[in-house]
Design a protein around this motif. Structure first.
Motif, mmCIF file in Angstrom:
data_model
loop_
_atom_site.group_PDB
_atom_site.id
_atom_site.type_symbol
_atom_site.label_atom_id
_atom_site.label_comp_id
_atom_site.label_asym_id
_atom_site.label_seq_id
_atom_site.Cartn_x
_atom_site.Cartn_y
_atom_site.Cartn_z
ATOM 1 N N THR A 208 0.844 -1.201 0.000
ATOM 2 C CA THR A 208 0.000 0.000 0.000
ATOM 3 C C THR A 208 0.872 1.242 0.000
ATOM 4 O OG1 THR A 208 -1.697 -1.175 1.292
ATOM 5 C CG2 THR A 208 -1.847 1.226 1.191
ATOM 6 N N TYR A 209 0.485 2.200 -0.876
ATOM 7 C CA TYR A 209 1.135 3.514 -0.832
ATOM 8 C C TYR A 209 0.052 4.593 -0.915
ATOM 9 C CZ TYR A 209 0.603 3.544 -5.955
ATOM 10 O OH TYR A 209 0.099 3.513 -7.231
ATOM 11 N N VAL A 210 0.289 5.739 -0.279
ATOM 12 C CA VAL A 210 -0.713 6.811 -0.225
ATOM 13 C C VAL A 210 -0.119 8.168 -0.598
ATOM 14 C CG1 VAL A 210 -2.189 5.641 1.456
ATOM 15 C CG2 VAL A 210 -0.288 7.088 2.255
ATOM 16 N N GLU A 211 1.123 8.196 -0.997
ATOM 17 C CA GLU A 211 1.751 9.471 -1.354
ATOM 18 C C GLU A 211 2.337 9.417 -2.765
ATOM 19 O OE1 GLU A 211 4.448 10.952 1.500
ATOM 20 O OE2 GLU A 211 3.035 10.829 3.171
ATOM 21 N N GLY A 212 1.673 8.686 -3.655
ATOM 22 C CA GLY A 212 2.098 8.624 -5.038
ATOM 23 C C GLY A 212 2.970 7.438 -5.338
ATOM 24 N N GLY A 213 2.674 6.766 -6.461
ATOM 25 C CA GLY A 213 3.466 5.614 -6.847
ATOM 26 C C GLY A 213 3.330 5.326 -8.333
ATOM 27 N N LYS A 214 4.207 4.430 -8.806
ATOM 28 C CA LYS A 214 4.213 4.086 -10.229
ATOM 29 C C LYS A 214 4.486 2.603 -10.389
ATOM 30 C CE LYS A 214 7.727 5.353 -12.806
ATOM 31 N NZ LYS A 214 8.643 6.192 -13.640
ATOM 32 N N ILE A 215 3.709 1.984 -11.309
ATOM 33 C CA ILE A 215 3.930 0.581 -11.662
ATOM 34 C C ILE A 215 4.268 0.513 -13.142
ATOM 35 C CG2 ILE A 215 2.819 -1.664 -11.982
ATOM 36 C CD1 ILE A 215 1.287 -1.257 -9.471
ATOM 37 N N VAL A 216 5.358 -0.178 -13.442
ATOM 38 C CA VAL A 216 5.768 -0.377 -14.838
ATOM 39 C C VAL A 216 5.673 -1.863 -15.145
ATOM 40 C CG1 VAL A 216 7.615 -0.119 -16.521
ATOM 41 C CG2 VAL A 216 7.294 1.620 -14.754
#
Length: 797
Positions: free
Chosen positions: A119-127
Motif C-alpha cells: 500500500t502507498y498513499v503518497e504517489g506511486g508508479k507501476i511499470v
C-alpha cells in the motif's frame, strides 16, 4: 494446548540468521548489527545495519534494505521498520517492489508479509512491460496480481493514455477495471466511461455507465459500449446516439455498430436519424428549425470518397418551360491550370541547362547559331519521341547520343534558339514517336536539310535502324508517356482534390419513414449523400407534400442550401391531389414528374411522357363545376396556397370536359393509389411506426368528417361527399327527402340575397342553420354507409 501455543510463538519470532558484528544495550534492550540477515516466515531481509528489539519482535533497518519473499517478490528501500507481530513492513525512501515483470516505485510503502499486499498513499508508479501506471494511492495484491488505484490515475501504453479516478489493474492479464470517470485516449479518438473494463494489450473494452466514444466530429453514445481498438470495431446497446457535428447528422436506435476504418455506423432496432435544415416551422408561436426525420429497420451512415458516388444533377427550367440540368463547372479550373503550368515549368527548368547570357554575335556566329538551332530542333523531335531507356536499346542509337552529348556547345546554342519559326514549323508537323515522318520532312525541306545535314549524316544508319525497330505508331508514344510520368517529380502532376474529398452518405433499409413539416414519405429503401443533397427513395415509394401524394418506381428529392428545392418521380409517376375541404381527386400520371419548391411549398410541376390528367375546376365560390380528362405529351401544373390553381396541357393535347352534375361515378386513372393512412404524421410515427389497431376492435374512423353545419358552404360540401363518393350505396340505404334534392338551389338563392355571407361559426342566418339541422339524420346515415365503401380515411392535408 501448551506445546501448540509455544510453537505459534516461535513461528512469529524474527530470527537473526547472520551478522558481521553485533552489540547490545541492556538499558534499551536493543541489539545492533552490521550487515545482518533476518528471517521471518518465508521472507529474508538484509541491510547495511539494523537495530533489533527482540522483546517487541521488531527491527529497524538502514541502507540497502532488501526483502526477498519466495521466488517472486523483491523489495528495495533505504529504510525499513518491520513488525513481526503484525507482519507489516514499513519502507521509506527509494522504495522498489519487483514482482516478476512488474516494478512498483514509491517513497513510502507498507507491505504485509502475510497477505502479500502493498500500500502507498503518497504517489506511486507501476511499470509492466509497455504499460506505465501512476496514481496518488495504490494497493498491490501480489497473490492475484491485482492493483487498485485511487486519485489521479494515469495509464500510458503505446496505443493509448488512460486517465481515471478509481481503477483496478491486473498485471498478469493486462485488464483495467474502472469505477469512476475515465478517459481512454487513443490515436485520434477517445472513450469515456464511469464504469467499464479495458485490456491494455488486446485493446478490448467494455463500458457500462455514461459511455461516450468520440472521433474528430463524430461521437457514439449507448448504455453499453463494446470496443475492439485494434480492429477499430465498436458495438453499442440501448439508447444509442451517433452524432456528426460536421454535417449536423444524428442517428438514434437501440443497437448499433461502428467501424473506424470505414468511418461507418450501422444502427438497428427503432433506428432513426435527424438531419438539420434551414427551413423553419412555428411551434408555440416561435420559429424553430425544421429537421428531416428518417426511420427504418436499419440505418447506415458512412464517410465515402466523393469520386465513388454517382451524383445527380439538379433539374432547372430553361426557355419555353423546357427541363434541363444545371451546367457543370469546368473541371479544368484556373487553379489547376496554373498549378500544371508551374509544374511543367519547374520540370523544364530542372531538365534544361541554364541559359547563356546574351551577347553580341558576329554575322558568321549568327549563321552558325541558326544552323545549330535547326540541328537541335531536329534532334529534339527525334529524342523527345523516345524515352532514354528505350532509345538506348536500339542498335546504333547509343553512339549517336554519345556523339551529340560531346558537342555541348552546339546543344547549348540550339537550346537558346528554340523559338525560331523554322523549328516551330518542324515541331508542329512532326508528331511524337513518328521518326519516319521526321526523316522524310527533313529530306523534303531544303532549308532544314542543309542545316541538319551535318548532324544527321553521322547517325543516318543508326536512325534508319531505329526507324525499322520502332513499334507501330502510338504504341511507343504511350510507353514513353508512362515512363516520363514515372520519372517526373511528385509535384509535376497536381492532384485532383475530388480524389481525396469525402462526404456523408446515409442508407436506410426496409420500412423507411420520413417526416418533415412540409414533406412525408415511405419506401422500402433510401439513399442520401451530402455531395448532391438528394434523397433517393426506392421500392414502392410514396411521398406526400401539402395536399398531394406522389407514387412511382423511384423518387428523388433535392435540397438546395438545406431547403427543399426539387422533386422528381421516375417511371410510372402518379400524383393525386385533394383540396383541404373536398373529396375530389385531381390526378396526373406520366413517365417523369418534376416539381419545384419555393419557400418550402410546391410552386409548379411538369409531367412528361404519355401524360394523363383528371382535374376538377371550381368557380370563384369554390364550387366544383367541371371535370377535365386530358392526354398529352406534357402537362404543366401550377400551385397556389398549397392547392392546384391551374393545369395546362402542352404538346398535342386531347381531352374531354364534363360538368360535375353529369358525372355518374368518380373517375380514376389506371394505377390510381390513395393511401393517406400510411402517411407519417409526426416524429413519433417515424420512430415507432404507425400505431396498429387493437385486435378485435370494430371501431373505424369515419370517411366523411362529422362537420357541424354552420354555413351553406359546409352543408354543400357534405352533400357533395354523400352524393359523389358512394351514390349507389346511398340510394340503397338512404331515402333522401325532397328537401335534399332542392337544397343546392336554396343555397344559391340564399347566396344571391346575401352575397357577403360570412363563413365564421355563428354568423350564418338562421334559415341555413335550420336546413342543416334537418339534414343531420341524413348525414349520419350517409356516414355509416360510406364507412363500408371507403375504409381509408380522408384526412385533412
Amino acid at each position: 494446548m501448551l506445546p501448540l501455543s509455544l510453537l505459534a510463538q516461535q513461528r512469529t519470532k524474527i530470527i537473526l540468521q547472520h551478522a558481521e558484528r553485533g552489540s547490545s544495550n541492556a538499558g534499551t534492550k536493543a541489539s545492533y548489527f552490521k550487515k545482518p540477515i533476518f528471517r521471518h516466515l518465508n521472507a529474508v531481509m538484509t541491510c547495511d545495519s539494523a537495530v533489533l528489539y527482540q522483546e517487541k519482535n521488531t527491527f529497524e533497518a538502514f541502507n540497502n534494505v532488501h526483502i526477498v519473499q519466495g521466488d517472486t517478490i523483491n523489495i528495495y528501500s533505504d529504510h525499513l521498520v518491520y513488525d513481526g507481530n503484525t507482519k507489516i513492513a514499513h519502507l521509506t525512501s527509494n522504495v522498489r517492489m519487483i514482482d516478476k515483470e512488474s516494478v512498483l516505485t514509491t517513497n513510502i510503502l507498507d507491505y504485509n508479509m502475510g497477505s502479500k499486499v502493498g500500500t502507498y498513499v503518497e504517489g506511486g508508479k507501476i511499470v509492466n512491460k509497455d504499460v506505465t501506471l501512476t496514481s496518488k494511492n495504490g494497493y498491490y495484491f501480489s497473490n492475484s496480481r491485482d492493483a487498485y488505484f485511487r486519485y489521479n490515475v494515469v495509464v500510458v501504453t503505446p496505443e493509448s493514455r488512460i486517465t481515471s479516478d478509481t481503477m483496478r489493474y491486473n498485471t498478469l492479464t493486462n485488464w483495467s477495471y474502472f469505477y469512476g470517470p475515465t478517459n481512454i485516449k487513443g490515436k485520434g479518438d477517445n472513450l469515456y466511461t464511469e464504469n467499464g473494463a479495458y485490456n491494455t494489450k488486446t485493446e478490448y473494452a467494455y463500458f457500462g455507465k455514461k459511455n461516450l466514444y468520440t472521433n474528430a466530429s463524430k461521437s457514439l453514445k449507448g448504455d453499453s459500449l463494446y470496443y475492439d481498438g485494434k480492429a477499430g470495431y465498436g458495438k453499442a446497446v440501448r439508447n444509442i446516439i451517433f452524432k456528426d457535428t460536421a454535417d449536423k447528422t444524428v442517428l438514434y436506435g437501440q443497437l448499433g455498430y461502428y467501424y473506424k476504418a470505414d468511418e461507418r455506423a450501422l444502427v438497428t432496432k427503432n433506428a432513426y436519424v435527424g438531419m438539420g435544415t434551414k427551413d423553419s416551422v412555428t411551434v408555440n408561436k416561435k420559429l424553430v428549425p425544421d429537421s428531416i426525420w428518417m426511420g427504418a429497420d436499419t440505418l447506415e451512415t458512412q464517410m465515402v470518397l466523393r469520386k465513388t458516388l454517382k451524383l445527380i444533377e439538379f433539374p432547372v427550367l430553361k426557355k419555353d418551360n423546357e427541363l434541363g440540368e444545371e451546367e457543370k463547372p469546368d473541371p479544368k479550373s484556373a487553379g489547376v491550370k496554373k498549378g500544371a503550368a508551374l509544374a511543367r515549368n519547374k520540370a523544364t527548368a530542372q531538365a534544361s541547362p541554364p541559359a547563356q547570357p546574351k551577347k553580341k554575335l558576329s554575322r558568321k556566329e549568327r549563321k552558325a547559331l541558326e544552323k545549330a538551332k535547326l540541328n537541335g530542333s531536329a534532334v529534339g523531335v527525334l529524342t523527345d519521341s523516345l524515352s532514354k531507356d528505350s532509345l538506348l536499346k536500339i542498335p546504333g542509337a547509343d553512339s549517336l547520343l554519345k556523339g551529340l552529348a560531346k558537342d555541348t556547345t552546339l546543344l547549348k546554342k540550339a537550346d537558346s534558339l528554340a523559338n525560331t519559326k523554322a523549328a516551330k514549323d518542324l515541331l508542329k508537323a512532326v508528331k511524337p514517336g513518328d521518326v519516319r515522318k521526321a526523316d522524310s520532312l527533313l529530306k523534303k525541306n531544303p532549308v532544314v536539310r542543309k542545316t541538319a545535314d551535318t548532324l544527321l549524316k553521322k547517325g543516318s544508319a543508326a536512325l534508319k535502324k531505329a526507324a525499322t525497330a520502332l513499334p507501330k505508331k502510338g504504341a511507343l508514344s504511350a510507353k514513353t508517356d508512362s515512363l516520363l510520368k514515372k520519372g517526373l517529380p511528385k509535384d509535376t502532376v497536381p492532384p485532383n482534390p475530388a480524389d481525396t474529398v469525402k462526404t456523408r452518405s446515409i442508407k436506410a433499409y426496409h420500412h423507411v419513414r420520413v417526416f418533415k413539416s412540409n414533406m412525408q414519405a415511405i419506401a422500402d429503401s433510401l439513399f442520401y449523400t451530402a455531395a448532391d443533397s438528394t434523397l433517393r427513395w426506392y421500392g414502392n415509394p410514396i411521398l406526400w407534400s401539402q395536399g398531394s401524394q406522389q407514387t412511382g418506381d423511384t423518387i428523388y428529392v433535392r435540397l438546395k442550401n438545406n431547403k427543399l428545392n426539387t422533386l422528381q418521380v421516375l417511371e410510372n409517376g402518379f400524383m393525386v391531389n385533394v383540396n383541404a375541404d373536398s373529396a375530389k381527386f385531381n390526378q396526373v400520371k406520366g413517365k417523369l414528374i418534376t416539381a419545384f419548391f419555393k419557400d418550402g411549398e410546391m410552386s409548379n410541376m411538369f409531367v412528361d411522357g404519355n401524360a394523363e390528367s383528371i382535374y376538377y375546376t371550381r368557380d370563384k365560390d369554390s364550387v366544383y363545376t367541371d371535370m377535365s380528362q386530358t392526354v398529352s405529351a406534357r402537362i404543366k401544373i401550377l400551385f397556389k396556397n398549397k392547392e392546384i390553381s391551374d393545369l395546362l396541357t402542352i404538346k398535342d393535347p386531347e381531352g374531354v370536359r364534363i360538368p360535375v352534375k353529369e358525372l355518374t361515378e368518380e373517375k380514376m386513372l389506371t394505377g390510381f393509389i390513395w393511401r393517406p393512412e400510411f402517411r407519417p404524421l409526426s416524429k413519433k410515427e417515424v420512430i415507432m411506426g404507425k400505431a396498429k389497431a387493437k385486435p378485435g376492435s370494430t371501431k373505424e374512423k369515419s370517411t366523411v368528417k362529422k362537420i357541424t353545419v354552420k354555413n351553406g358552404k359546409a352543408v354543400e360540401t357534405i352533400i357533395n361527399k354523400a352524393k359523389n363518393l358512394a351514390p349507389d350505396s346511398l340510394k340503397k340505404e338512404v331515402a333522401l327527402p325532397d328537401s335534399v334534392s332542392n337544397f343546392s338551389r336554396k343555397i344559391d338563392s340564399l347566396r344571391k340575397k346575401m352575397p357577403a355571407l360570412p363563413i365564421k361559426p355563428g354568423s350564418v342566418p338562421a334559415k341555413v342553420d335550420s336546413l342543416g339541422k334537418k339534414l343531420s339524420p341524413v348525414i349520419k346515415k350517409a356516414d355509416s354507409v360510406l364507412k363500408k365503401d371507403l375504409p381509408a380515411p380522408l384526412k385533412k392535408q
